[in-house]
Write a protein that holds these residues in place. Structure first.
Motif, PDB file in Angstrom:
ATOM      1  N   GLN A 145     -13.943  34.686   0.415  1.00  0.00           N
ATOM      2  CA  GLN A 145     -14.554  33.897  -0.652  1.00  0.00           C
ATOM      3  C   GLN A 145     -13.513  33.490  -1.706  1.00  0.00           C
ATOM      4  OE1 GLN A 145     -17.214  36.361  -2.826  1.00  0.00           O
ATOM      5  NE2 GLN A 145     -18.764  34.765  -3.110  1.00  0.00           N
ATOM      6  N   ASN A 146     -12.727  34.479  -2.154  1.00  0.00           N
ATOM      7  CA  ASN A 146     -11.743  34.209  -3.205  1.00  0.00           C
ATOM      8  C   ASN A 146     -10.639  33.266  -2.722  1.00  0.00           C
ATOM      9  OD1 ASN A 146     -13.033  35.808  -5.086  1.00  0.00           O
ATOM     10  ND2 ASN A 146     -11.901  37.652  -4.476  1.00  0.00           N
ATOM     11  N   GLU A 147     -10.210  33.499  -1.504  1.00  0.00           N
ATOM     12  CA  GLU A 147      -9.133  32.668  -0.943  1.00  0.00           C
ATOM     13  C   GLU A 147      -9.601  31.208  -0.822  1.00  0.00           C
ATOM     14  OE1 GLU A 147      -6.198  34.789   2.180  1.00  0.00           O
ATOM     15  OE2 GLU A 147      -8.001  33.908   3.016  1.00  0.00           O
ATOM     16  N   GLU A 150      -9.826  29.576  -4.101  1.00  0.00           N
ATOM     17  CA  GLU A 150      -8.488  29.269  -4.630  1.00  0.00           C
ATOM     18  C   GLU A 150      -7.910  28.028  -3.944  1.00  0.00           C
ATOM     19  OE1 GLU A 150      -6.062  32.782  -4.658  1.00  0.00           O
ATOM     20  OE2 GLU A 150      -4.366  31.685  -5.523  1.00  0.00           O
ATOM     21  N   SER A 155     -14.525  27.488  -8.638  1.00  0.00           N
ATOM     22  CA  SER A 155     -14.942  28.874  -8.883  1.00  0.00           C
ATOM     23  C   SER A 155     -15.633  29.414  -7.634  1.00  0.00           C
ATOM     24  CB  SER A 155     -15.913  28.922 -10.068  1.00  0.00           C
ATOM     25  OG  SER A 155     -17.113  28.267  -9.692  1.00  0.00           O
ATOM     26  N   VAL A 156     -15.745  30.723  -7.571  1.00  0.00           N
ATOM     27  CA  VAL A 156     -16.422  31.361  -6.441  1.00  0.00           C
ATOM     28  C   VAL A 156     -17.883  30.899  -6.381  1.00  0.00           C
ATOM     29  CG1 VAL A 156     -17.223  33.604  -5.587  1.00  0.00           C
ATOM     30  CG2 VAL A 156     -14.876  33.339  -6.361  1.00  0.00           C
TER      31      VAL A 156
END
Lengths: 181, 151
Positions: A145-147, A150, A155-156
């Motif tokens: 999710q974070n990758e 990014e 945003s997530v």
């Protein structure tokens, strides 16, 4: 671990170490090509984007600062190149929409695997570009999710919303019609 | 233990991230799995639909890298830098003995030419200048290795 090994290989690749260059290409080019192919739906254009992405990477290696993972940075460059191409397409062919009728799924038992793949690819290509990117990065490439957030520079929460909408659309197009028939 | 997972949030997770809890966000994974395990019947339909879509997406073939594309990318990569200026391009540092041996041979030739060259005579076929050049080039005087000396 992969991050540390990337740094070492980036340093060596920047100095012209052919083995380090080969390792980076072998590790990351399939993912970049896959992302570009899903986003653009065109093999030749996807290859161009893959090549351009790495050319930019080679130019940046000498002054590389590890603010992000190398793979995240590469995918972001590739994604932005895809957005540019999709934007240019819309400028050149503003009224052109992806073909819808001939790829809709029929009853399951009448579809062979190739038709199903074609229908799914067509449905993905009709998604708005950011939804298509979210789906490709998360559901097809398995980025966290974070990758993925990014890479997409969102945003997530925004990523989750894009992904939810993408899957809802695909579900509507590929499953609900089929289950009803 | 704080339990914040709701049915609505779990359905959202399933529809957004797929049927496999492994693909759910880390923050929701444990609680989502616990709720799903406790009441599987409540989520059977969204799970089934999500699984169908997951299978379709999973069946998409990965585009293959061609050798030509990989080579084109590698050809554009940074090349090894050569250290030093233009002189170092002429003198390969991996074989430092090569230029040194050339210089030594030249010096030895000059020395030999000056010390062992016989005096020129009117009978010689070559002039003194030509002989000197010959000695310098060869590094020794061929006259010293005449057949009679060997005998």
């Amino acid at each position: 671990m992969a991050f540390a090994s990337d740094l070492d290989q980036i340093t060596r690749a920047a100095a012209g170490d052919a083995a380090a260059v080969r390792a980076l290409v072998s590790r990351y080019s399939p993912g970049v090509l896959s992302l570009a192919t899903r986003m653009l739906g065109d093999r030749a254009e996807a290859e161009d984007v893959t090549q351009e992405t790495f050319i930019r990477a080679w130019k940046a290696l000498g002054s590389w600062e590890p603010r992000a993972k190398f793979s995240t940075w590469l995918h972001r460059v590739a994604l932005n190149l895809c957005y540019d191409r999709l934007r240019k397409r819309r400028e050149i062919f503003p009224d052109e929409l992806p073909d819808h009728a001939d790829t809709a799924l029929g009853p399951q038992d009448t579809l062979d695997q190739a038709q199903r793949v074609k229908a799914v690819e067509a449905a993905i290509s009709r998604l708005p570009e950011r939804q298509s990117a979210a789906l490709t990065l998360c559901a097809l490439q398995g980025h966290s999710q974070n990758e993925a957030a990014e890479i997409m520079d969102v945003s997530v929460e925004a990523l989750e919303s894009l992904l939810a909408r993408a899957r809802r659309t695909l579900r509507g197009e590929l499953l609900e019609g089929r289950n009803a028939s | 233990m704080t339990y914040s997972m709701t049915d609505a949030r779990l359905i959202e997770l399933i529809e957004t991230w797929g049927a496999d809890p492994a693909s759910w966000p880390e923050a929701d994974k444990a609680e989502g799995k616990a709720l799903l395990g406790a009441h599987p019947e409540r989520f059977a339909e969204p799970i089934a639909q999500a699984r169908q879509l997951d299978l379709m997406l999973g069946a998409l073939p990965e585009p293959e890298m061609t050798a030509a594309l990989a080579q084109a990318i590698m050809d554009a990569a940074p090349q090894p830098k050569r250290a030093g200026g233009s002189l170092s391009r002429w003198i390969d540092l991996r074989t430092p003995w090569a230029p040194a041996s050339g210089l030594a041979a030249a010096a030895f030739g000059l020395l030999m030419g000056l010390t062992v060259a016989p005096a020129a005579s009117a009978d010689d076929d070559v002039t003194a200048e030509v002989q000197e050049l010959l000695v310098s080039a060869l590094g020794f005087d061929p006259a010293n290795y005449a057949v009679e000396d060997v005998e």
